[in-house]
Design a protein around this motif. Sequence first.
Motif, PDB file in Angstrom:
ATOM      1  N   LEU A  58       0.806  -1.222   0.000  1.00  0.00           N
ATOM      2  CA  LEU A  58       0.000   0.000   0.000  1.00  0.00           C
ATOM      3  C   LEU A  58       0.838   1.270   0.000  1.00  0.00           C
ATOM      4  O   LEU A  58       0.339   2.338  -0.325  1.00  0.00           O
ATOM      5  CB  LEU A  58      -0.927   0.012   1.224  1.00  0.00           C
ATOM      6  CG  LEU A  58      -1.885  -1.172   1.338  1.00  0.00           C
ATOM      7  CD1 LEU A  58      -2.639  -1.104   2.649  1.00  0.00           C
ATOM      8  CD2 LEU A  58      -2.841  -1.207   0.169  1.00  0.00           C
ATOM      9  N   VAL A  59       2.104   1.151   0.372  1.00  0.00           N
ATOM     10  CA  VAL A  59       2.985   2.310   0.453  1.00  0.00           C
ATOM     11  C   VAL A  59       3.147   2.915  -0.937  1.00  0.00           C
ATOM     12  O   VAL A  59       3.492   2.239  -1.897  1.00  0.00           O
ATOM     13  CB  VAL A  59       4.362   1.930   1.040  1.00  0.00           C
ATOM     14  CG1 VAL A  59       5.323   3.094   0.983  1.00  0.00           C
ATOM     15  CG2 VAL A  59       4.199   1.433   2.462  1.00  0.00           C
ATOM     16  N   GLY A  60       2.849   4.213  -1.036  1.00  0.00           N
ATOM     17  CA  GLY A  60       3.005   4.917  -2.298  1.00  0.00           C
ATOM     18  C   GLY A  60       1.871   4.711  -3.282  1.00  0.00           C
ATOM     19  O   GLY A  60       1.990   5.085  -4.440  1.00  0.00           O
ATOM     20  N   CYS A  61       0.751   4.138  -2.830  1.00  0.00           N
ATOM     21  CA  CYS A  61      -0.338   3.864  -3.766  1.00  0.00           C
ATOM     22  C   CYS A  61      -1.292   5.048  -3.928  1.00  0.00           C
ATOM     23  O   CYS A  61      -2.178   4.996  -4.771  1.00  0.00           O
ATOM     24  CB  CYS A  61      -1.102   2.610  -3.362  1.00  0.00           C
ATOM     25  SG  CYS A  61      -2.070   2.782  -1.863  1.00  0.00           S
ATOM     26  N   VAL A  62      -1.139   6.108  -3.138  1.00  0.00           N
ATOM     27  CA  VAL A  62      -1.989   7.299  -3.273  1.00  0.00           C
ATOM     28  C   VAL A  62      -1.102   8.537  -3.413  1.00  0.00           C
ATOM     29  O   VAL A  62       0.055   8.533  -3.022  1.00  0.00           O
ATOM     30  CB  VAL A  62      -2.931   7.474  -2.057  1.00  0.00           C
ATOM     31  CG1 VAL A  62      -3.937   6.353  -1.975  1.00  0.00           C
ATOM     32  CG2 VAL A  62      -2.170   7.565  -0.764  1.00  0.00           C
ATOM     33  N   GLU A  63      -1.678   9.576  -3.963  1.00  0.00           N
ATOM     34  CA  GLU A  63      -0.939  10.823  -4.126  1.00  0.00           C
ATOM     35  C   GLU A  63      -1.377  11.823  -3.076  1.00  0.00           C
ATOM     36  O   GLU A  63      -2.524  11.819  -2.636  1.00  0.00           O
ATOM     37  CB  GLU A  63      -1.174  11.381  -5.525  1.00  0.00           C
ATOM     38  CG  GLU A  63      -0.592  10.505  -6.616  1.00  0.00           C
ATOM     39  CD  GLU A  63      -0.782  11.105  -7.994  1.00  0.00           C
ATOM     40  OE1 GLU A  63      -0.962  12.339  -8.097  1.00  0.00           O
ATOM     41  OE2 GLU A  63      -0.748  10.335  -8.952  1.00  0.00           O
ATOM     42  N   GLY A  64      -0.478  12.693  -2.700  1.00  0.00           N
ATOM     43  CA  GLY A  64      -0.782  13.720  -1.720  1.00  0.00           C
ATOM     44  C   GLY A  64       0.487  14.467  -1.382  1.00  0.00           C
ATOM     45  O   GLY A  64       1.570  14.145  -1.879  1.00  0.00           O
ATOM     46  N   PRO A  65       0.375  15.468  -0.520  1.00  0.00           N
ATOM     47  CA  PRO A  65       1.566  16.233  -0.157  1.00  0.00           C
ATOM     48  C   PRO A  65       2.555  15.370   0.621  1.00  0.00           C
ATOM     49  O   PRO A  65       2.169  14.562   1.460  1.00  0.00           O
ATOM     50  CB  PRO A  65       1.017  17.369   0.709  1.00  0.00           C
ATOM     51  CG  PRO A  65      -0.322  16.919   1.164  1.00  0.00           C
ATOM     52  CD  PRO A  65      -0.830  15.954   0.139  1.00  0.00           C
ATOM     53  N   GLY A  66       3.818  15.563   0.345  1.00  0.00           N
ATOM     54  CA  GLY A  66       4.850  14.779   0.997  1.00  0.00           C
ATOM     55  C   GLY A  66       5.063  15.119   2.456  1.00  0.00           C
ATOM     56  O   GLY A  66       5.639  14.331   3.182  1.00  0.00           O
ATOM     57  N   ASP A  67       4.588  16.280   2.885  1.00  0.00           N
ATOM     58  CA  ASP A  67       4.806  16.696   4.274  1.00  0.00           C
ATOM     59  C   ASP A  67       3.509  16.679   5.082  1.00  0.00           C
ATOM     60  O   ASP A  67       3.381  17.379   6.077  1.00  0.00           O
ATOM     61  CB  ASP A  67       5.435  18.090   4.311  1.00  0.00           C
ATOM     62  CG  ASP A  67       4.557  19.160   3.681  1.00  0.00           C
ATOM     63  OD1 ASP A  67       3.596  18.814   2.961  1.00  0.00           O
ATOM     64  OD2 ASP A  67       4.836  20.356   3.902  1.00  0.00           O
ATOM     65  N   LEU A  68       2.563  15.875   4.694  1.00  0.00           N
ATOM     66  CA  LEU A  68       1.260  15.847   5.345  1.00  0.00           C
ATOM     67  C   LEU A  68       1.356  15.559   6.844  1.00  0.00           C
ATOM     68  O   LEU A  68       0.640  16.150   7.647  1.00  0.00           O
ATOM     69  CB  LEU A  68       0.360  14.805   4.671  1.00  0.00           C
ATOM     70  CG  LEU A  68      -1.063  14.669   5.211  1.00  0.00           C
ATOM     71  CD1 LEU A  68      -1.819  15.986   5.039  1.00  0.00           C
ATOM     72  CD2 LEU A  68      -1.800  13.556   4.500  1.00  0.00           C
ATOM     73  N   SER A  69       2.244  14.680   7.239  1.00  0.00           N
ATOM     74  CA  SER A  69       2.319  14.296   8.650  1.00  0.00           C
ATOM     75  C   SER A  69       3.128  15.266   9.496  1.00  0.00           C
ATOM     76  O   SER A  69       3.094  15.186  10.721  1.00  0.00           O
ATOM     77  CB  SER A  69       2.912  12.891   8.784  1.00  0.00           C
ATOM     78  OG  SER A  69       4.260  12.899   8.367  1.00  0.00           O
ATOM     79  N   THR A  70       3.846  16.198   8.874  1.00  0.00           N
ATOM     80  CA  THR A  70       4.713  17.081   9.645  1.00  0.00           C
ATOM     81  C   THR A  70       4.375  18.560   9.519  1.00  0.00           C
ATOM     82  O   THR A  70       4.845  19.359  10.319  1.00  0.00           O
ATOM     83  CB  THR A  70       6.180  16.894   9.207  1.00  0.00           C
ATOM     84  OG1 THR A  70       6.287  17.154   7.805  1.00  0.00           O
ATOM     85  CG2 THR A  70       6.654  15.476   9.508  1.00  0.00           C
TER      86      THR A  70
END
Length: 80
Positions: A58-70
Amino acid sequence: MKTISLKLTEELRRKLERAARERGQSKSEVVRAALEQFLNGARGTQRPLSALELAGDLVGCVEGPGDLSTNPKYMEGFGE
């Protein structure tokens, strides 16, 4: 030593014969070693899988901002 008999699938029988041939042992020796390993808990001594290993596909299967968690800007207005 006591004797037992058991039924094997054709595939399992072939695997057993191959393992015995490769190790230069009898089929009985291979089965005894496998039972010994299984019954002594060797299977349970393997480390548990990590979350990454469990969800690796599942890792990398969706797109989104790279800094979402930080990046705190993504939390603005959350919960209001």
